[in-house]
Design a protein around this motif. Structure first.
Motif, PDB file in Angstrom:
ATOM      1  N   ASP A  46      14.351  -7.380  -5.016  1.00 16.83           N
ATOM      2  CA  ASP A  46      14.243  -7.163  -3.570  1.00 16.83           C
ATOM      3  C   ASP A  46      12.806  -6.896  -3.118  1.00 16.83           C
ATOM      4  O   ASP A  46      12.472  -7.047  -1.947  1.00 16.83           O
ATOM      5  N   TYR A  47      11.979  -6.441  -4.060  1.00 18.14           N
ATOM      6  CA  TYR A  47      10.596  -6.088  -3.698  1.00 18.14           C
ATOM      7  C   TYR A  47       9.580  -7.129  -4.182  1.00 18.14           C
ATOM      8  O   TYR A  47       8.385  -6.870  -4.181  1.00 18.14           O
ATOM      9  N   ALA A  48      10.040  -8.281  -4.589  1.00 16.65           N
ATOM     10  CA  ALA A  48       9.130  -9.267  -5.178  1.00 16.65           C
ATOM     11  C   ALA A  48       8.349 -10.039  -4.104  1.00 16.65           C
ATOM     12  O   ALA A  48       8.304 -11.276  -4.094  1.00 16.65           O
ATOM     13  N   TYR A  49       7.757  -9.274  -3.216  1.00 12.13           N
ATOM     14  CA  TYR A  49       6.957  -9.866  -2.132  1.00 12.13           C
ATOM     15  C   TYR A  49       5.724  -9.007  -1.916  1.00 12.13           C
ATOM     16  O   TYR A  49       5.688  -7.839  -2.319  1.00 12.13           O
ATOM     17  N   ALA A  50       4.769  -9.580  -1.221  1.00  6.28           N
ATOM     18  CA  ALA A  50       3.599  -8.783  -0.853  1.00  6.28           C
ATOM     19  C   ALA A  50       4.004  -7.741   0.190  1.00  6.28           C
ATOM     20  O   ALA A  50       4.940  -7.949   0.965  1.00  6.28           O
ATOM     21  N   THR A  51       3.273  -6.633   0.193  1.00  4.83           N
ATOM     22  CA  THR A  51       3.504  -5.581   1.187  1.00  4.83           C
ATOM     23  C   THR A  51       2.481  -5.742   2.314  1.00  4.83           C
ATOM     24  O   THR A  51       1.290  -5.920   2.040  1.00  4.83           O
ATOM     25  N   LEU A  52       2.951  -5.671   3.534  1.00  9.64           N
ATOM     26  CA  LEU A  52       2.025  -5.718   4.677  1.00  9.64           C
ATOM     27  C   LEU A  52       2.092  -4.386   5.413  1.00  9.64           C
ATOM     28  O   LEU A  52       3.146  -3.737   5.447  1.00  9.64           O
ATOM     29  N   VAL A  53       0.974  -3.998   6.009  1.00 10.75           N
ATOM     30  CA  VAL A  53       0.965  -2.770   6.803  1.00 10.75           C
ATOM     31  C   VAL A  53       0.128  -3.009   8.063  1.00 10.75           C
ATOM     32  O   VAL A  53      -0.921  -3.644   8.008  1.00 10.75           O
ATOM     33  N   SER A  54       0.661  -2.532   9.191  1.00 11.03           N
ATOM     34  CA  SER A  54      -0.055  -2.680  10.460  1.00 11.03           C
ATOM     35  C   SER A  54      -0.201  -1.318  11.122  1.00 11.03           C
ATOM     36  O   SER A  54       0.501  -0.360  10.771  1.00 11.03           O
ATOM     37  N   TYR A  55      -1.096  -1.253  12.069  1.00 15.52           N
ATOM     38  CA  TYR A  55      -1.342  -0.009  12.809  1.00 15.52           C
ATOM     39  C   TYR A  55      -1.066  -0.258  14.281  1.00 15.52           C
ATOM     40  O   TYR A  55      -1.503  -1.260  14.840  1.00 15.52           O
ATOM     41  N   ASN A  56      -0.306   0.644  14.874  1.00 16.49           N
ATOM     42  CA  ASN A  56      -0.034   0.495  16.301  1.00 16.49           C
ATOM     43  C   ASN A  56       0.076   1.872  16.931  1.00 16.49           C
ATOM     44  O   ASN A  56       1.063   2.570  16.728  1.00 16.49           O
ATOM     45  N   ASP A  57      -0.977   2.262  17.629  1.00 14.45           N
ATOM     46  CA  ASP A  57      -0.973   3.506  18.391  1.00 14.45           C
ATOM     47  C   ASP A  57      -0.544   4.712  17.534  1.00 14.45           C
ATOM     48  O   ASP A  57       0.341   5.480  17.911  1.00 14.45           O
ATOM     49  N   GLY A  58      -1.169   4.832  16.389  1.00 14.58           N
ATOM     50  CA  GLY A  58      -0.891   5.988  15.524  1.00 14.58           C
ATOM     51  C   GLY A  58       0.201   5.753  14.498  1.00 14.58           C
ATOM     52  O   GLY A  58       0.376   6.556  13.583  1.00 14.58           O
ATOM     53  N   ALA A  59       0.953   4.653  14.644  1.00  9.11           N
ATOM     54  CA  ALA A  59       2.043   4.384  13.699  1.00  9.11           C
ATOM     55  C   ALA A  59       1.577   3.414  12.617  1.00  9.11           C
ATOM     56  O   ALA A  59       0.922   2.406  12.907  1.00  9.11           O
ATOM     57  N   TYR A  60       1.921   3.735  11.363  1.00  9.10           N
ATOM     58  CA  TYR A  60       1.625   2.859  10.232  1.00  9.10           C
ATOM     59  C   TYR A  60       2.934   2.185   9.829  1.00  9.10           C
ATOM     60  O   TYR A  60       3.833   2.842   9.308  1.00  9.10           O
ATOM     61  N   ASN A  61       3.046   0.897  10.085  1.00  5.70           N
ATOM     62  CA  ASN A  61       4.299   0.193   9.834  1.00  5.70           C
ATOM     63  C   ASN A  61       4.170  -0.673   8.587  1.00  5.70           C
ATOM     64  O   ASN A  61       3.262  -1.498   8.488  1.00  5.70           O
ATOM     65  N   VAL A  62       5.087  -0.496   7.646  1.00  9.31           N
ATOM     66  CA  VAL A  62       5.035  -1.232   6.372  1.00  9.31           C
ATOM     67  C   VAL A  62       6.242  -2.150   6.287  1.00  9.31           C
ATOM     68  O   VAL A  62       7.365  -1.751   6.612  1.00  9.31           O
ATOM     69  N   TRP A  63       6.029  -3.401   5.864  1.00  7.51           N
ATOM     70  CA  TRP A  63       7.144  -4.303   5.632  1.00  7.51           C
ATOM     71  C   TRP A  63       6.775  -5.317   4.547  1.00  7.51           C
ATOM     72  O   TRP A  63       5.601  -5.417   4.154  1.00  7.51           O
ATOM     73  N   LEU A  64       7.775  -6.024   4.052  1.00  5.29           N
ATOM     74  CA  LEU A  64       7.540  -7.022   3.014  1.00  5.29           C
ATOM     75  C   LEU A  64       7.325  -8.396   3.641  1.00  5.29           C
ATOM     76  O   LEU A  64       8.006  -8.748   4.602  1.00  5.29           O
ATOM     77  N   ASP A  65       6.427  -9.148   3.074  1.00  5.52           N
ATOM     78  CA  ASP A  65       6.119 -10.486   3.590  1.00  5.52           C
ATOM     79  C   ASP A  65       7.111 -11.487   3.000  1.00  5.52           C
ATOM     80  O   ASP A  65       6.746 -12.345   2.188  1.00  5.52           O
ATOM     81  N   LYS A  66       8.356 -11.383   3.431  1.00  5.94           N
ATOM     82  CA  LYS A  66       9.395 -12.225   2.828  1.00  5.94           C
ATOM     83  C   LYS A  66       9.236 -13.696   3.188  1.00  5.94           C
ATOM     84  O   LYS A  66       9.756 -14.574   2.502  1.00  5.94           O
TER      85      LYS A  66
END
Lengths: 223, 544
Positions: free
Chosen positions: B518-538
């Motif tokens: 399930d985790y065999a993807y790159a991890t991406l992280v973005s910044y938006n107004d103080g929030a650090y959002n992490v998701w997989l580049d599926k």
């Protein structure tokens, strides 16, 4: 241990000496000692007065980049490569390299090294190696850090306006060995800015942190 | 004429600049210091390539397979195929500009074995391959400087990118001489600023590589990727100020790892993995050393003096100089240390970020290496990536006229001026030291949810106070203003590591040791107004 440093706040301000008391590890390098003075606590001089942090350049901290070149107890050397235990006496005296404009404290502007190589077209261009050149010496010559220690100790080098020193000679050798079409021209440039003026004290080799045998470059280019 | 701004003048930056200049662009090559100070000069081991003279049975397909496998299958197959397929040309290019590779007695280039590789395919220049390549590239840059197609500007630091509506028009640079911000506009901006060493303070790399640019661009909208993957090099030597790399070439030449138990040597890597155990991938060796809980040594005293002199002289010199160790007689005490960041700015195959006309190359870009980089692939990626970015940006249409960023510049300058009025003697270095303590404690070889969460609490606290403290202005302005970006990179890294509830390559969660599909993807992280959002580049948008 007492540390005296020749300081200068900006390129146009006056130099002055300031002393510090160092009570850090005795097996540290001079670079380690500078870090300790700067960041163990608020920086104070030996009179107990708060003062500016000491400016100096560093990058690799293992003698591979040449950033921290300075004059240590009268000898040009790399701060990260010089250890307190190897220094004589109970005092460490640091000053910036004298043959370059000071930026701040121990940091100097060594742009002239690159400027002189650029203005004399010291580049290889098309790779057409000259036969019978020692790969070992090319390898050594290419290790030059452009740190300026060889220029600091050189009795012939003053300000880099006409005589360009060992750092120039070694890059000239690389061009000579690697592009036979430029070999004749580069020898002329070398002779004009180095070969004809060098008095062969060879002190440049004594202080080179990479132990580059500049005399071998000279032997090839003087032929 | 196309105007290109390249920020950073190590191998990736120079390779990109030269390639752009060869295609008729005008390049402004910016860095605080000359290329000789870049971390590239410290790359010791070599560069991987499969050439006509390859070892029997080796092939480009093997190189691709080894790289993907070493990266635990999250590196992009297309990206890695491009990297490995062109490696022969990359090597030929280096030779053509005068890089002197080590040769055998018949004048053929020598190869050495590196960890995680099925064949010997690492070409090298003694043990200072990076330095030799830098010297050759500096000459090439000088050639283009003489022709007017590259303009070097030293003593300039990156401050921020000039971005509007997702498009990049240039960068604000801090000019040390003028002590102010200057805008430089360009058709494309290429970041080549290296990894994120400052997050950990004491690493094998240069203190100049600090992760600020990635953090600042992140706060400006750029995506970061795979930040949890931080390579701990298994064999480094402790010194007062840093960890000195003992190159993998030492094990490639036969060096053996051991610890002592009741006076007996235990060759733990060979015991567990067989005769090639010392050359397992770096993540595996680092974890095994960590697991011993003992003082581990690397022995080359049995190698011939001639071989050490010819191929490992720099290692001999470093050990003698910094620790008084004679490698011909004594084993080298080694321990894992932060060495390379597989994560960084997320880039597409053409090395462009999610911000149009903003590119990233070299270690500051996350590409090719997946969850663990193979030795010999970083120099290759720096050169290849630099050239890929150059070819792409030179082929595209000119950028539209830039908007007026005068107000942006004035605002940022006012902030710098206000900060420079401080009379405080509190140095920003103390804050960076605290950050490094946090990262070493919570983002080390073994990680847990509890520890990573504590790390985030610490970094959030530093961020909350960092902007309210006045700092000592007797150090450079860059050192002071870079703190916020460095902290942002640290926050993003911990967020990625916390989100990845599995173990893969260099990211080892002792509370989640399994590798999960399930985790065999790159991890991406973005910044938006103080929030650090992490998701997989599926969708594999960033590295196909």
């Amino acid at each position: 241990m007492k540390v005296r440093i020749l300081r200068q706040e900006s390129p146009t301000s006056e130099q002055y000496w300031e002393s510090f008391e160092y009570d850090g590890p005795q097996d540290a390098s001079v670079a380690g000692m500078l870090d300790h003075l700067n960041y163990s606590d608020d920086i104070v001089n030996d009179a107990g007065q708060k003062t500016r942090r000491i400016a100096w350049e560093c990058s690799c901290l293992q003698g591979a980049c040449g950033a921290c070149a300075m004059v240590i107890n009268g000898m040009p050397a790399l701060a990260c490569d010089t250890f307190l235990k190897d220094l004589e006496g109970n005092e460490v005296v640091l000053r910036p390299l004298t043959k370059f404009p000071v930026i701040r404290d121990l940091a100097v502007d060594r742009t002239s090294i690159h400027h002189n190589l650029k203005r004399c077209d010291v580049y290889i261009g098309a790779y057409q190696p000259l036969g019978n050149q020692s790969f070992s010496h090319q390898y050594d010559a290419a290790k030059c850090l452009k740190c300026g220690l060889c220029l600091e100790i050189c009795p012939n080098y003053t300000n880099g306006n006409s005589f360009f020193g060992a750092v120039f000679a070694n890059d000239c050798y690389l061009v000579y060995a690697r592009n036979r079409q430029k070999s004749r021209d580069i020898k002329k440039v070398y002779a004009h800015h180095f070969g004809n003026t060098c008095s062969k004290s060879l002190t440049c080799m004594d202080v080179c942190p990479m132990d580059i045998p500049t005399i071998a470059s000279m032997a090839k280019l003087n032929r | 004429m196309k105007e290109v701004l390249v920020i950073g003048s190590g191998i990736a930056g120079m390779a990109c600049a030269v390639r752009c200049a060869e295609q008729g662009a005008h390049v402004t090559l910016v860095s605080p210091y000359p290329s000789e100070r870049s971390q590239s000069v410290m790359a010791a081991g070599g560069i991987n390539a499969v050439t006509e003279q390859c070892e029997d049975g080796d092939s480009v397909a093997s190189h691709i397979e080894d790289t993907l496998k070493g990266g635990c299958w999250i590196g992009g197959k297309d990206a890695v195929t491009g990297l490995c397929s062109s490696a022969k040309d990359t090597l030929a290019y280096l030779e053509s500009i005068g890089t002197v590779f080590s040769l055998d007695q018949e004048g053929r280039p020598l190869r050495r074995a590196f960890g995680g590789q099925s064949h010997k395919r690492t070409y090298f220049c003694g043990s200072s391959t990076g330095k030799q390549i830098v010297s050759a590239l500096v000459m090439e840059v000088r050639r283009h400087e003489a022709a007017g197609s590259i303009e070097r500007r030293l003593r300039m630091h990156f401050h921020s990118a000039l971005i509007e509506s997702g498009e990049c028009y240039g960068a604000l640079l801090y000019d040390e001489q003028a002590r102010g911000l200057v805008p430089v506009y360009a058709s494309a901006v290429v970041m080549a600023v290296g990894g994120q060493n400052a997050l950990f303070s004491k690493t094998t790399g240069s203190v100049l590589c600090d992760g600020y640019a990635a953090g600042r661009l992140f706060l400006q909208g750029a995506l970061l990727k795979n930040l949890e993957f931080i390579q701990f090099h298994p064999t480094t030597l402790e010194t007062d100020q840093k960890r000195i790399l003992i190159t993998e070439a030492v094990r490639g030449e036969g060096g053996r790892l051991f610890y002592e138990d009741d006076g007996q040597r235990v060759y733990f890597m060979e015991d567990k993995y067989g005769p090639k155990g010392n050359l397992m991938t770096r993540d595996v060796v680092s974890r095994e050393i960590y697991a011993t809980g003992k003082n581990v040594f690397l022995d080359i005293s049995f190698l011939s003096d001639r071989l050490i002199s010819q191929r490992l002289q720099e290692v001999r010199d470093l050990c003698r100089k910094y620790r008084g160790i004679d490698v011909s007689k004594q084993p080298i005490p080694v321990a894992p240390s932060v060495h390379f960041f597989m994560g960084g700015l997320a880039v597409h195959l053409n090395h462009e970020t999610n911000i149009e006309r903003l590119y990233a190359v070299g270690e500051c870009a996350s590409m090719y290496h997946g969850a663990n980089r193979l030795g010999g692939n970083s120099l290759l990626a720096a050169l290849y990536g630099g050239r890929v970015a150059a070819d792409d940006l030179c082929a595209r249409e000119d950028a539209p006229r830039h908007p007026d960023f005068a107000r942006t510049r004035a605002r940022e300058q006012r902030l710098l001026d206000a900060a420079s009025e401080s009379k405080s003697v509190f140095p920003v270095a103390y804050m960076r030291d605290m950050l490094a303590d946090t990262m070493r404690a919570h983002m080390g070889i073994a990680r847990t949810e509890e520890s990573l969460t504590q790390g985030l609490v610490d970094v959030e606290y530093y961020q909350s106070v960092a902007g309210q403290i006045n700092y000592d202005t007797s150090v450079s302005a860059y050192e002071n203003y870079s703190l916020a970006g460095i902290l942002a990179t640290a926050h993003a890294s911990l967020s990625c590591a916390l989100a990845q509830r599995e173990s893969r390559g260099s990211h080892w969660r002792s509370d989640a040791p399994q590798t999960l599909d399930d985790y065999a993807y790159a991890t991406l992280v973005s910044y938006n107004d103080g929030a650090y959002n992490v998701w997989l580049d599926k969708e594999r948008e960033y590295e196909s």
